[in-house]
Design an enzyme around this catalytic site. Structure first.
Site, PDB file in Angstrom:
ATOM      1  N   LYS B  21      -4.404 -13.140  22.217  1.00  0.00           N
ATOM      2  CA  LYS B  21      -4.810 -13.825  23.394  1.00  0.00           C
ATOM      3  C   LYS B  21      -4.805 -13.518  24.654  1.00  0.00           C
ATOM      4  O   LYS B  21      -5.715 -13.467  25.446  1.00  0.00           O
ATOM      5  CB  LYS B  21      -4.331 -15.304  23.091  1.00  0.00           C
ATOM      6  CG  LYS B  21      -5.245 -16.477  23.798  1.00  0.00           C
ATOM      7  CD  LYS B  21      -4.560 -17.848  23.526  1.00  0.00           C
ATOM      8  CE  LYS B  21      -4.816 -18.196  22.282  1.00  0.00           C
ATOM      9  NZ  LYS B  21      -4.206 -19.445  21.970  1.00  0.00           N
ATOM     10  N   ARG B  90      -0.219 -21.944  25.694  1.00  0.00           N
ATOM     11  CA  ARG B  90      -0.663 -21.632  24.444  1.00  0.00           C
ATOM     12  C   ARG B  90       0.105 -20.349  23.901  1.00  0.00           C
ATOM     13  O   ARG B  90       0.471 -19.424  24.391  1.00  0.00           O
ATOM     14  CB  ARG B  90      -2.115 -21.044  24.466  1.00  0.00           C
ATOM     15  CG  ARG B  90      -3.133 -22.302  24.738  1.00  0.00           C
ATOM     16  CD  ARG B  90      -4.499 -21.449  24.957  1.00  0.00           C
ATOM     17  NE  ARG B  90      -5.474 -22.660  25.190  1.00  0.00           N
ATOM     18  CZ  ARG B  90      -6.340 -23.191  24.458  1.00  0.00           C
ATOM     19  NH1 ARG B  90      -6.392 -22.238  23.337  1.00  0.00           N
ATOM     20  NH2 ARG B  90      -7.390 -23.852  24.887  1.00  0.00           N
ATOM     21  N   GLY B  99      -3.707 -21.393  13.736  1.00  0.00           N
ATOM     22  CA  GLY B  99      -3.026 -22.823  13.635  1.00  0.00           C
ATOM     23  C   GLY B  99      -1.690 -22.506  13.250  1.00  0.00           C
ATOM     24  O   GLY B  99      -1.060 -23.705  12.897  1.00  0.00           O
ATOM     25  N   MET B 101       0.978 -21.397  15.179  1.00  0.00           N
ATOM     26  CA  MET B 101       2.069 -21.530  16.161  1.00  0.00           C
ATOM     27  C   MET B 101       1.296 -22.803  17.102  1.00  0.00           C
ATOM     28  O   MET B 101       0.303 -23.365  16.983  1.00  0.00           O
ATOM     29  CB  MET B 101       2.509 -20.567  16.897  1.00  0.00           C
ATOM     30  CG  MET B 101       3.133 -19.356  16.029  1.00  0.00           C
ATOM     31  SD  MET B 101       3.617 -17.695  16.761  1.00  0.00           S
ATOM     32  CE  MET B 101       1.920 -17.236  17.076  1.00  0.00           C
ATOM     33  N   ARG B 334     -11.639 -13.368  20.269  1.00  0.00           N
ATOM     34  CA  ARG B 334     -10.765 -12.351  19.306  1.00  0.00           C
ATOM     35  C   ARG B 334     -11.693 -11.949  18.126  1.00  0.00           C
ATOM     36  O   ARG B 334     -12.934 -12.560  18.196  1.00  0.00           O
ATOM     37  CB  ARG B 334      -9.801 -13.381  18.596  1.00  0.00           C
ATOM     38  CG  ARG B 334     -10.195 -14.530  17.916  1.00  0.00           C
ATOM     39  CD  ARG B 334      -8.955 -15.259  17.527  1.00  0.00           C
ATOM     40  NE  ARG B 334      -9.442 -16.585  16.877  1.00  0.00           N
ATOM     41  CZ  ARG B 334      -8.457 -17.688  16.639  1.00  0.00           C
ATOM     42  NH1 ARG B 334      -7.199 -17.474  16.889  1.00  0.00           N
ATOM     43  NH2 ARG B 334      -9.057 -18.717  16.162  1.00  0.00           N
ATOM     44  N   HIS B 452       2.333  -9.485 -18.397  1.00  0.00           N
ATOM     45  CA  HIS B 452       1.406  -8.895 -19.426  1.00  0.00           C
ATOM     46  C   HIS B 452       0.076  -9.627 -18.956  1.00  0.00           C
ATOM     47  O   HIS B 452      -1.017  -8.916 -19.057  1.00  0.00           O
ATOM     48  CB  HIS B 452       1.843  -9.157 -20.880  1.00  0.00           C
ATOM     49  CG  HIS B 452       1.056  -8.986 -21.712  1.00  0.00           C
ATOM     50  ND1 HIS B 452       0.034  -9.794 -22.535  1.00  0.00           N
ATOM     51  CD2 HIS B 452       0.685  -7.858 -22.473  1.00  0.00           C
ATOM     52  CE1 HIS B 452      -0.718  -9.168 -23.296  1.00  0.00           C
ATOM     53  NE2 HIS B 452      -0.308  -7.955 -23.307  1.00  0.00           N
ATOM     54  N   ARG B 558      -4.351   3.191 -22.705  1.00  0.00           N
ATOM     55  CA  ARG B 558      -3.304   2.944 -23.648  1.00  0.00           C
ATOM     56  C   ARG B 558      -3.584   2.902 -25.021  1.00  0.00           C
ATOM     57  O   ARG B 558      -4.313   1.826 -25.179  1.00  0.00           O
ATOM     58  CB  ARG B 558      -2.740   1.604 -22.974  1.00  0.00           C
ATOM     59  CG  ARG B 558      -2.370   1.555 -21.656  1.00  0.00           C
ATOM     60  CD  ARG B 558      -1.869   0.048 -21.231  1.00  0.00           C
ATOM     61  NE  ARG B 558      -1.943  -0.165 -19.769  1.00  0.00           N
ATOM     62  CZ  ARG B 558      -3.014  -0.548 -19.072  1.00  0.00           C
ATOM     63  NH1 ARG B 558      -4.005  -0.474 -19.800  1.00  0.00           N
ATOM     64  NH2 ARG B 558      -2.875  -0.786 -17.647  1.00  0.00           N
ATOM     65  N   GLU B 746       8.206   8.176 -14.762  1.00  0.00           N
ATOM     66  CA  GLU B 746       8.325   6.416 -14.714  1.00  0.00           C
ATOM     67  C   GLU B 746       9.985   6.170 -14.669  1.00  0.00           C
ATOM     68  O   GLU B 746      10.271   5.349 -14.634  1.00  0.00           O
ATOM     69  CB  GLU B 746       7.574   6.071 -15.820  1.00  0.00           C
ATOM     70  CG  GLU B 746       7.706   6.471 -17.195  1.00  0.00           C
ATOM     71  CD  GLU B 746       6.788   5.855 -18.015  1.00  0.00           C
ATOM     72  OE1 GLU B 746       6.137   4.689 -17.825  1.00  0.00           O
ATOM     73  OE2 GLU B 746       6.335   6.164 -19.157  1.00  0.00           O
ATOM     74  N   SER B 765       1.914  11.975 -14.084  1.00  0.00           N
ATOM     75  CA  SER B 765       1.397  10.679 -13.403  1.00  0.00           C
ATOM     76  C   SER B 765       2.120  10.015 -13.608  1.00  0.00           C
ATOM     77  O   SER B 765       2.977   9.304 -14.383  1.00  0.00           O
ATOM     78  CB  SER B 765       0.161  10.286 -14.711  1.00  0.00           C
ATOM     79  OG  SER B 765      -0.269   9.216 -14.394  1.00  0.00           O
ATOM     80  N   GLY B 767       4.080   6.538 -13.456  1.00  0.00           N
ATOM     81  CA  GLY B 767       4.345   5.071 -13.790  1.00  0.00           C
ATOM     82  C   GLY B 767       4.973   4.244 -13.051  1.00  0.00           C
ATOM     83  O   GLY B 767       6.055   4.191 -13.262  1.00  0.00           O
ATOM     84  N   CYS B 832      -0.520   5.969 -12.325  1.00  0.00           N
ATOM     85  CA  CYS B 832      -1.351   5.188 -13.094  1.00  0.00           C
ATOM     86  C   CYS B 832      -0.506   3.743 -13.352  1.00  0.00           C
ATOM     87  O   CYS B 832      -0.766   3.131 -14.168  1.00  0.00           O
ATOM     88  CB  CYS B 832      -1.692   5.759 -14.564  1.00  0.00           C
ATOM     89  SG  CYS B 832      -0.318   6.108 -15.252  1.00  0.00           S
ATOM     90  N   TYR B 852      -4.935  11.879  -7.413  1.00  0.00           N
ATOM     91  CA  TYR B 852      -5.716  10.812  -7.861  1.00  0.00           C
ATOM     92  C   TYR B 852      -4.872   9.481  -7.803  1.00  0.00           C
ATOM     93  O   TYR B 852      -3.637   9.485  -8.170  1.00  0.00           O
ATOM     94  CB  TYR B 852      -6.598  11.015  -8.781  1.00  0.00           C
ATOM     95  CG  TYR B 852      -5.783  11.146 -10.343  1.00  0.00           C
ATOM     96  CD1 TYR B 852      -5.415  10.050 -11.058  1.00  0.00           C
ATOM     97  CD2 TYR B 852      -5.455  12.440 -10.667  1.00  0.00           C
ATOM     98  CE1 TYR B 852      -4.761  10.105 -12.225  1.00  0.00           C
ATOM     99  CE2 TYR B 852      -4.590  12.427 -11.908  1.00  0.00           C
ATOM    100  CZ  TYR B 852      -4.327  11.111 -12.681  1.00  0.00           C
ATOM    101  OH  TYR B 852      -3.640  11.404 -13.758  1.00  0.00           O
TER     102      TYR B 852
END
Lengths: 878, 878
Positions: B21, B90, B99, B101, B334, B452, B558, B746, B765, B767, B832, B852
């Site tokens: 602000k 302010r 809202g 503070m 803003r 799960h 899986r 993993e 990969s 896990g 993954c 990836y």
């Protein structure tokens, strides 16, 4: 490259290449002892064969050349029809693996050469005795024909003749037996027994190479942690014969008594026999001193050699010899196996005699074996007569002879009546502690070397056989079934905690003898040791015992064990069932004075030494009952609704309690537990600090340890709280009391951020059990489902819960040490997992600059020796 | 150092110091907009106050100096009795926290100055209205008097007078109300309302500083991952008044429609009102276009400012303005909050307009919000009217409106009858999959964001509220109890998966609109993206859907989910109950053709793209029933003895299944499973490779992934076996098929020995779910017991199962990447775990050179955008 060495080309330093036997035969040749000539094929040649399933190019050519030289030197020819050279073909790796690999004697005999041997020795009986021995051994070892076929045939021949010993068979009998033997081979293999001596030799070499990888040899190496060797060497040596008549014989002797360590010649021999007869026990051998009467010359010569060999090899020797028509030959020498007791005595004596240095002496005793010196043992004679019913894991050493019961309550009940009790459980839980405490031994059908039963039993110095899958324990029916034998409550059984064996009935025990020599030996070890050794102890009794064993403080005092005792478990349950903080505080107020009393006792016992106390670690559901029957009873005792108790148990249930609401996670969410425990520790320390002994105030050194920290904020929050509570009380007391606040490093993430944790922690203590569980992703309670297969398939070299996995877990530890010390140069770092009493792990801790290890009281001497050895080895390699 | 900045000293780049602000007020001042003058106290001053609970030395002196300058400039004096200066105080942090503070308006009024104000403005009503507003706000914010006291008094005054709106009260009424207000303060605090203006200012600054650490502000920062800020700035600004009469007013407007993104001026205003009236909804505000009629001059000026501000700040702006007697003032600007739909449209439009570059536009859309564009949503109007009964975790977005059932079977039964179903479970297990599949939403009372239920629901793109502890689910009694409301089977409820809210009854839903602009936007994102994005998919359906969303392959298929379907679960159970290898192979032979069919479907759907298939991972006990009832039924179905089934369940039971007999441990001990799965994969690949599309053969790229590797030997053994089986079949088929064998990383130990693993693995990969579980020692199923407290106490900045913990887990990943590539320079590495679709984790993967990420189909667009943003940010910082 050279693959074959004559005995006069090698020496004792070439064990890796020539094997222990080959190197020592060469060494003995070089110092002029009477060694039958021969040569050795290297372990490298074996390695090549193992990998490629064929001989190295040129190897057999070298063998032929050495054989030709040997024939020339002996002026004999292998398989000659009138005067044949016979050879032995023996295995021999760099590490001693007695009986694990194969040997063939009398090689070179066939239907023709046996006649030559008979003529030349003018001893047809000897010749055919040798031939039938050769056929039997070669068929067994090389051709893979079951040896019982030959034993049966020999037995039958003796029966037919009506004699008891094989010496009762004459030449004709043996001739017939040879024919029978040859027939057995033909029948089993559809082939004649091989007659060509060079082919015999080739096949024998293949068999010996192959025996490096037979199942029992692999198992032996795994059990004894023998790694890094390439294979076995093959020793081809001209035969000498102990079976040439009554002026011949063979024997095995030790330069000192391998059982007691006494510096006295010790051994056995048999006249008119070959080596395997002594071992096989066909006739009863004679004690070595009697040889003086049989052949005083040979005896005198042997005594001289005894002294010469011990002086030369600077250790107690295990010697094989043969007398051939009055001539003594040495066939082998090696460092002799010995009992733990003997190993200590021999080391101490040899140091005193000046034969070896203190440092050498320290390395002569296997730390793992010291354990045996501290526990009751089964009488070996009694054991010999008993039948092993099942074998489990040797979880805690010693002998356990008692009557079986199936739960902790019965254990207490019957032990109060003076009965000796063996507690049988599928697996134990903290609720069983009191039952374990009164038992003389513990048997479980599940769980590994670091299962609850195993850990607690070792802590108690109590015999335990764990994970004995063949023992079916039905706790409800109160039966123990092994194979088809059913044992009921109060039946006697016997456990051998050193071997994991289970016997029915009672076997007598013998007390351990801890001679002054052991104390002397340990004092020498301590001179070289750099690593501190503390103990894991939860009671004043354990603390005292550990101190006697040389512990230099407590590295881990588990406060949760205290929660289970007597009436305090009631208050603990009250706390767990509380619905509000107020109710919880009320229950904790009942525990406080009791817990404080525990610490007072421990601080007194450990006066002057540091005491590391771990705040409450296990999840709360461990303190609640699991079985319907117990739930009903406890609800009644506590005067609460069963549904409410069940609901609480359900609420606290966790899928994976090991990764659950425990350790610092618990005491952060229940700060009133932290407050109670801190108060108990600090108030106890203040009280003991005011006591005097011999006119001096007692010194108390409390170290408060926070378990399971994975984020530095956990430590920051708790440390602030503990400091506030402690400082307030210390200030009020007007005494000076220093204390430390540190943390367990047992969550992998803690290792990764150890630099940040070190900013807050005043010490680190590795909890290698949990670290191993989490970094491997192994639950130690469940690992039995696949660990045996992992070891058998060599996926893991060892059970990582027994010895620190240096490749993986070790890397995490190194990282944490280096990051921790990067922030705090002098950070005190210890280890308090079960590994703290395991020699290779102790060495790892030494090498990586830890300040101390902590282990159960009975393993303290082991850790002291292992630490000393690590220091000595370091000096040697630097 | 300088702690206070006048509005003409700052600019928009100083947000960290002056707050958003303050910085923007300064910026607007500098470009000549009509900003009431004022000054800003820095966030650093707030940080000092938060830590030390007192002002920085010298701060108040600077405030006084700036106040003096302001008085001089305005030619007014704070609290002056005849012509007072009034100010607003302010809050304003660097990040927008609307809202959260505190703010105080009209400061400087007291019993004297209110008269001065009345005289000067010749408007007594206005003066007393301002005074009563000031007392109410100051008392609420600064003095901590409950605001309802004042609201009640105002209500009473209106009733007495018989008017509906506060504008109906005249000066006398307000004067009386002021007296009542002052009395309330005196009664509550035993003190007079503070009259001294400088004291008012000092107290207001403290209150604003303090509001930085109020509970709701802390919660807001935690929820929105706002970290690294020092505190709030305090803006002290001369007041302008929208409540000076009908020629005055106040409003809020957006430069474009924040809901649709349309490039049209949008906003609301109220005449004769102060700012809070617009928000509080006391009177209904007017649409901004109507202002033209009220005050065409001001409206024209505002329209110009709208264009100027958007061009200057280069983003859609949210503007607060006040008109004081026909003069327009801007109080704040803003970047405007917007819906996801609007954010895409605005970014696309602004790029097209040339206002921002593509790269900037890509950064303008929050990837987390894209999710909303792909799911049905609750109608916001309908939601407004409904009452939230309970709030759980927003586990999977979208709207779920349906009838409740309590088990998978009922879900299937009723959905087959055409009912919309919400599945309510304490927690779900793999057995519930089919029930989840037919449900429109899932509600669980336990479990976290990666439980799960949550994972599977996200995978299915299905609404899920998880871990809703206030919803007591009794599966036996078939009741759902929330507070005192009891829902029975087939009662309607509504779930909001975006917020975790649970409602009774039905709320209408609205369909997502995916405009062409979204596709265009994503195509720009893909231009900059470097990281590949794959999907986690177990069915051809999911695979197809993910491909539509832009997935470039399957990163995790899986195989265990396939084991639960239809009749194959019978064969799976048969296999588990088998006593011999033969029996097991017989059962597996039944599964083979079904599993092969699965892979055929997936390979077709992913034609030309790589498909990573993970071999069986979960422990076998997951496939057996848990409840007594099911055990009896299944034993009957399978025609086996109940005791035998129970014994098997008991045998397979594990203390910590997460660390148990699963992953590669399982398929090493049951090699016949490996064989069956390898055959199914390779035979399916061969079959699909023979198919043609458009005259070309289909291309199949299978990647076989081995889970839970912690020791290189595990991989060596399995790889050899898989290669043998695969190569044999490929050779027979006479086609060319390339496949890869790689491993999950993993287990923490795998990261430590990644160099060794890389020698065997053809890809890695990560896990990250299990890696997080094990390295933290957290069980994701149990973490709900302490995670909320850990987040509240800031022990952890975020749930590590939602966003990769970069400090700890990130270090392990970096280590594994570097060790892996050290051995294999071009090693393909992906992730993954559930984190693959979370923006900060995607960015982490980008920065650390992964190839990836893989995530559930519905998160693929999120990952694509997050990856593009990471790439753009990297260009910016380089």
């Amino acid at each position: 490259m050279k693959f074959v060495y004559s005995f006069d080309e090698g020496n004792k330093s070439m064990k890796l290449l020539l094997g222990g036997k080959g190197a020592n035969l060469a060494e003995m040749t070089s110092i002029g002892l009477p060694i039958p000539p021969g040569f050795t094929i290297t372990t490298e040649a074996c390695a090549y064969y193992s990998e490629n399933n064929k001989f190295l190019d040129g190897m057999m050519k070298e063998v032929d050349e050495h054989l030709a030289k040997l024939e020339k030197r002996m002026n004999l020819k292998l398989g000659d029809h009138s005067d044949p050279l016979l050879v032995s073909v023996r295995s021999g790796a760099a590490a001693s693996m007695p009986g694990m690999m194969d040997t063939v004697l009398n090689l070179g005999l066939n239907d023709k050469s046996v006649e030559g041997l008979a003529k030349k020795t003018n001893n047809q009986r000897f010749a055919y005795d040798s031939y039938r021995r050769f056929i039997q051994m070669f068929s067994d070892v090389v051709l893979d024909v079951d040896i019982t076929n030959f034993e049966d045939a020999l037995e039958k021949a003796k029966q037919t003749k009506g004699v008891e010993n094989d010496t009762g068979l004459d030449a004709e009998d043996l001739k017939k037996l040879v024919a029978v033997y040859k027939n057995i081979v033909k029948e089993k293999l559809n082939e004649e027994f091989p007659q060509e001596p060079k082919e015999q030799l080739r096949l024998a070499i293949i068999a010996v190479f192959g025996s490096w990888n037979n199942d029992r040899a692999k198992a032996y190496r795994r059990i004894n942690n023998i790694t890094g060797l390439k294979g076995t060497a093959v020793n081809i040596q001209s035969m000498v014969f102990g079976n040439m008549g009554d002026d011949s014989g063979t024997g095995v002797c030790f330069t000192r008594n391998p059982s007691t360590g006494e510096n006295k010649f010790y051994g056995e021999y048999l006249m008119n026999a070959q080596g395997e007869d002594v071992v096989a026990g066909i006739r009863t051998p004679q004690s070595i001193e009697k040889l003086e009467k049989n052949d005083s010359n040979a005896y005198k010569q042997l005594c001289e050699i005894r002294l010469k060999l011990e002086k030369h090899f600077r250790d107690m020797q295990d010697i094989e010899f043969t007398i051939q028509k009055g001539n003594l030959f040495i066939l082998q020498t090696r460092d002799g196996k010995r009992t733990s007791k003997a190993s200590v005595k021999i080391a101490v004596d040899m140091i005193k005699e000046g034969l070896i240095t203190e440092k050498e002496g320290i390395l002569r005793v296997n730390p793992n074996h010291i354990d045996q010196l501290l526990h009751k043992q089964l009488d070996p004679l009694g054991k010999q007569k008993a039948k092993v019913l099942a074998t489990g894991l040797p979880a805690s050493p010693g002998a356990g002879v008692g009557r079986i019961v199936f739960n902790a309550e019965d254990a207490k009940k019957f032990s109060e009546k003076g009965q000796k009790i063996i507690l049988c459980r599928t697996e134990t839980s903290p609720e069983d502690i009191e039952g374990m405490n009164v038992a003389v031994g513990i048997l479980t059908s599940r769980g590994g070397m670091t299962s609850h039963a195993a850990v607690v039993a070792r802590g108690m110095g109590k015999c335990c056989v764990a994970g004995c899958g063949d023992a079916k324990i039905n706790e409800h029916a109160k039966t123990l079934t092994i194979a088809d034998k059913i044992f009921k409550e109060m039946d006697w059984i016997t456990l051998d905690g050193n071997t994991g064996e289970v016997f029915g009935g009672m076997i007598p025990t013998i007390d351990p003898e801890i001679s002054g020599e052991f104390a002397l030996f340990m004092s020498w070890a301590d001179k070289y040791r750099k690593l501190g050794v503390r103990t894991n102890a939860d009671t004043p009794y354990d603390a005292k015992k550990a101190r006697e064993f040389g512990a230099e403080g407590i590295g881990l005092c588990r406060t949760e064990h205290m929660f289970f005792e007597g009436e305090r478990i009631l208050a603990v349950r009250e706390m767990i069932l509380a619905n509000t903080k107020q109710e919880r505080e009320k229950a904790l107020a009942k525990i406080l004075p009791m817990q404080k009393q525990d610490f007072i006792g421990i601080f007194r016992a450990m006066e002057g030494l540091p005491v590391t106390i771990r705040l409450l670690d296990p999840p709360l559901h461990e303190f609640l009952p699991k079985e319907e029957k117990d739930i009903i009873e406890i609800a009644k005792d506590m005067n609460i609704d069963i549904t409410r108790l069940k609901q609480k148990i359900e609420d606290l249930h966790e899928q994976n309690p090991m990764l659950g609401h425990r350790g610092c996670r618990l005491i952060i969410t229940y700060p009133e537990i932290t407050e109670m425990q801190t108060r108990a520790i600090i108030e106890a320390a203040i009280e003991v600090s005011k006591e005097q002994k011999d006119g001096k105030f007692l010194k108390v050194i409390p170290e408060i340890m926070i378990p399971l920290v994975g984020s530095v904020n956990e430590l920051t929050i708790l440390k602030k709280e503990i400091k506030r509570i402690s400082d307030e009380r210390i200030k009020k007391s007007n005494i000076k009391l220093e204390y430390k606040i540190g943390t367990m490093i047992e969550v992998p993430r803690a290792c990764l951020i150890a630099d940040k944790i070190a900013e807050e922690a005043e010490f680190f203590s590795f909890g290698t059990n949990d670290l191993t569980q989490m970094a491997f992703g192994f639950s130690r309670d469940d690992i039995a489902k696949f660990l045996p297969e992992y070891l058998a398939k060599n996926i893991l070299p060892r059970d990582p819960f027994q010895a620190i996995d240096q490749e993986g877990i070790g890397e995490l530890i190194k990282m944490a040490v280096s990051k921790g010390r990067e922030k705090k140069k002098d950070l005190k770092i210890g280890i308090c997992g079960e590994h703290g009493g395991e020699p290779s792990s102790v060495e790892f801790c030494h090498r990586n600059g830890l300040n101390y290890v902590s282990c159960s009281p009975f393993r303290v001497p082991i850790a002291r020796l292992a630490a000393a050895q690590a220091a000595v080895r370091e000096i040697k390699t630097n």
